[in-house]
Motif scaffolding. Structure first.
Motif, PDB file in Angstrom:
ATOM      1  N   ASP A  51      39.761 140.441  86.474  1.00  0.00           N
ATOM      2  CA  ASP A  51      39.548 139.515  87.583  1.00  0.00           C
ATOM      3  C   ASP A  51      39.384 138.098  87.045  1.00  0.00           C
ATOM      4  O   ASP A  51      39.266 137.871  85.832  1.00  0.00           O
ATOM      5  CB  ASP A  51      38.286 139.932  88.350  1.00  0.00           C
ATOM      6  N   GLU A  77      48.195 135.326  90.144  1.00  0.00           N
ATOM      7  CA  GLU A  77      48.239 136.583  90.876  1.00  0.00           C
ATOM      8  C   GLU A  77      49.053 137.597  90.084  1.00  0.00           C
ATOM      9  O   GLU A  77      49.775 137.238  89.151  1.00  0.00           O
ATOM     10  CB  GLU A  77      48.874 136.384  92.256  1.00  0.00           C
ATOM     11  N   GLU A 126      47.331 148.703  92.039  1.00  0.00           N
ATOM     12  CA  GLU A 126      46.426 148.144  93.034  1.00  0.00           C
ATOM     13  C   GLU A 126      45.232 147.527  92.305  1.00  0.00           C
ATOM     14  O   GLU A 126      44.587 148.184  91.497  1.00  0.00           O
ATOM     15  CB  GLU A 126      45.950 149.228  93.994  1.00  0.00           C
ATOM     16  N   LYS A 131      42.361 145.963  93.706  1.00  0.00           N
ATOM     17  CA  LYS A 131      41.053 145.837  94.368  1.00  0.00           C
ATOM     18  C   LYS A 131      39.968 146.655  93.672  1.00  0.00           C
ATOM     19  O   LYS A 131      38.789 146.274  93.688  1.00  0.00           O
ATOM     20  CB  LYS A 131      41.164 146.244  95.834  1.00  0.00           C
ATOM     21  N   GLN A 132      40.351 147.781  93.054  1.00  0.00           N
ATOM     22  CA  GLN A 132      39.353 148.610  92.383  1.00  0.00           C
ATOM     23  C   GLN A 132      38.802 147.966  91.110  1.00  0.00           C
ATOM     24  O   GLN A 132      37.782 148.399  90.579  1.00  0.00           O
ATOM     25  CB  GLN A 132      39.948 149.974  92.012  1.00  0.00           C
ATOM     26  N   SER A 152      38.013 144.618  90.769  1.00  0.00           N
ATOM     27  CA  SER A 152      37.410 143.327  91.084  1.00  0.00           C
ATOM     28  C   SER A 152      36.011 143.216  90.480  1.00  0.00           C
ATOM     29  O   SER A 152      35.207 144.156  90.542  1.00  0.00           O
ATOM     30  CB  SER A 152      37.320 143.147  92.599  1.00  0.00           C
ATOM     31  N   ARG A 164      33.153 143.585  93.185  1.00  0.00           N
ATOM     32  CA  ARG A 164      32.783 144.863  93.809  1.00  0.00           C
ATOM     33  C   ARG A 164      31.330 145.212  93.558  1.00  0.00           C
ATOM     34  O   ARG A 164      30.699 145.909  94.363  1.00  0.00           O
ATOM     35  CB  ARG A 164      33.693 145.989  93.312  1.00  0.00           C
ATOM     36  N   ASN A 221      32.678 151.130  92.550  1.00  0.00           N
ATOM     37  CA  ASN A 221      33.518 151.950  93.415  1.00  0.00           C
ATOM     38  C   ASN A 221      32.861 153.294  93.711  1.00  0.00           C
ATOM     39  O   ASN A 221      32.342 153.952  92.808  1.00  0.00           O
ATOM     40  CB  ASN A 221      34.886 152.180  92.761  1.00  0.00           C
TER      41      ASN A 221
END
Length: 420
Positions: A339, A378, A385, A387-388, A390, A393, A401
């Motif tokens: 990230d 980006e 993917e 998002k896991q 980040s 989180r 997660n």
């Protein structure tokens, strides 16, 4: 490797030259970016997570979001090998085993089905027949066999990425410890990377892949607690009994393997040391990476019993004949952090850490992702993917997660007197 000492301005500076940083430097340099790779110790040192003789590669993850990263990395390992001219990845079968009701193992089967990965689910009788008695499991267990497995030679792989990065024009500096990373206020953009020796390097972007030291550095740079806990772990090599050595060799059909349960056990065929098989426990001691116990971080009694029961008496279970120490960088959920650091640095500093003892196999894809995040802002390629992975989180949930199955890693407190 030679390096320039009079040019201190770069498109991107990578801090940490383990497998993740070296792969990232290679990805950046071959795309034409002026790249500096910094390492606090000697290149190819044995104090972190990227040394040794073997790591496994497998696509059988309970978390199905790793599948794309593993399959992409498999392709990228082959591409890098073709470019360098030698092998670091040796394909095998992968075999996963555990109690038939073990949720992690059932999730592995679900991952195979979701992504169309050819697999075979076997009961204990079929497992014994499939491996000709070399692997045996209890009657209430199942085994899952797939073709996407293998062994990676870690030190050789790190050297490969560093060599390729250098060929593409990257500047490599070892024994160069970073003291701080600050905004370049004088120029109004980019960052200044300062070393403990007083050197300063300007980078338009910076990527931090400092392994077990990433928490310390991020705390200094940004004042935040990076959710990574260093562990010292050990891998063990066990002697194959005389007359059976070839049955467990990598040039046959013996697989890389993982056993779900307590303890979580993993291993590789005989490769790096003739007549020895690598079998270890996923776990270790909590520790300060600068004040390590350099001890024996395994559950030996449980592991001895596991070996005695699994290998049909063909592997000596009295004790390991060799051990090697390594570092884990554990996140609370055992998922990676990939990230932007954010805060005053915005998108100028990218962090890659918390690879939690299972990231090495995915280094080629991680390097591609970190390079794109830094230089493009980006992730543009691949099917991973993000998002896991980040950093944010953990603001929503300190445990990260949500998982439907228990933690696999075994943790112990770091003490010179502790035993696991």
């Amino acid at each position: 490797m030679e390096y320039s000492s009079d040019n201190h301005r770069f498109d991107v500076i990578v801090v940490g030259a383990g497998v993740m940083g070296s792969s990232t430097a290679y990805q950046l340099a071959k795309r034409g970016h002026k790249t500096l790779l910094l390492e606090q110790f000697d290149f190819l040192h044995h104090r972190g997570s990227s040394h040794g003789e073997s790591r496994t590669i497998r696509a059988t993850y309970p978390e199905d979001y790793y599948y794309a990263m593993v399959t992409e990395s498999t392709r990228l390992w082959a591409q890098a090998q073709a470019e360098i001219g030698y092998k670091v990845h040796f394909p095998t079968q992968q075999f996963d085993m555990g109690p038939a009701d073990q949720q992690s193992l059932l999730s592995v089967v679900a991952t195979c089905r979701k992504h169309g990965l050819a697999h075979r689910v076997m009961d204990s009788s079929a497992v014994s027949q499939h491996f000709s008695g070399r692997i045996n499991i209890p009657e209430n267990w199942i085994g899952v066999s797939t073709e996407l497995g293998g062994v990676i030679k870690p030190t050789k792989a790190v050297s490969m990425f560093q060599t390729l990065a250098f060929r593409h024009g990257a500047v490599l500096r070892d024994n160069t410890k970073v003291a701080n990373i600050t905004r370049d206020s004088e120029n109004g953009q980019g960052v200044i990377v300062s070393t403990v020796k007083g050197e300063k390097f300007h980078g338009k972007k910076c990527i931090v892949t400092a392994g077990a030291w990433i928490g310390k550095l991020v705390k200094t740079v940004a004042g935040i607690d990076f959710p990574v806990e260093p562990l010292e772990t050990a891998v063990c090599y066990w002697r194959i009994k005389e007359g059976h050595e070839g049955k467990f060799a990598i040039n046959g059909d013996f697989p890389t393997f993982a056993c779900y349960g307590v303890p979580y056990v993993y291993g590789t065929p005989s490769l790096e040391f003739p007549g020895l098989i690598k079998v270890g426990v996923h776990g270790g001691y909590r520790c300060d990476p600068d004040k390590r116990p350099w001890g024996q971080g395994v559950h030996l009694e449980e592991l001895k019993e596991w070996i005695k029961e699994r290998f049909g008496g063909m592997v000596d279970s009295e004790g390991p004949v060799a051990t090697q120490l390594c570092m884990y960088s554990m996140t609370p959920d055992e998922d990676f952090v990939i990230d932007f650091l954010g805060g005053e640095f915005g998108r100028d500093v990218v962090v890659g850490g918390g690879f939690s003892g299972h990231g090495f196999k995915m280094a080629p894809a991680v390097g591609r992702i970190l390079a794109e995040l830094a230089m493009e802002g980006e992730v543009r390629g691949g099917e991973v993917e993000m998002k896991q992975f980040s950093l944010r989180r953990f603001e929503e949930n300190p445990k990260g997660n949500a998982k439907e199955y228990p933690d696999q890693v075994i943790l112990g407190s770091c003490s010179l007197k502790s035993k696991m």
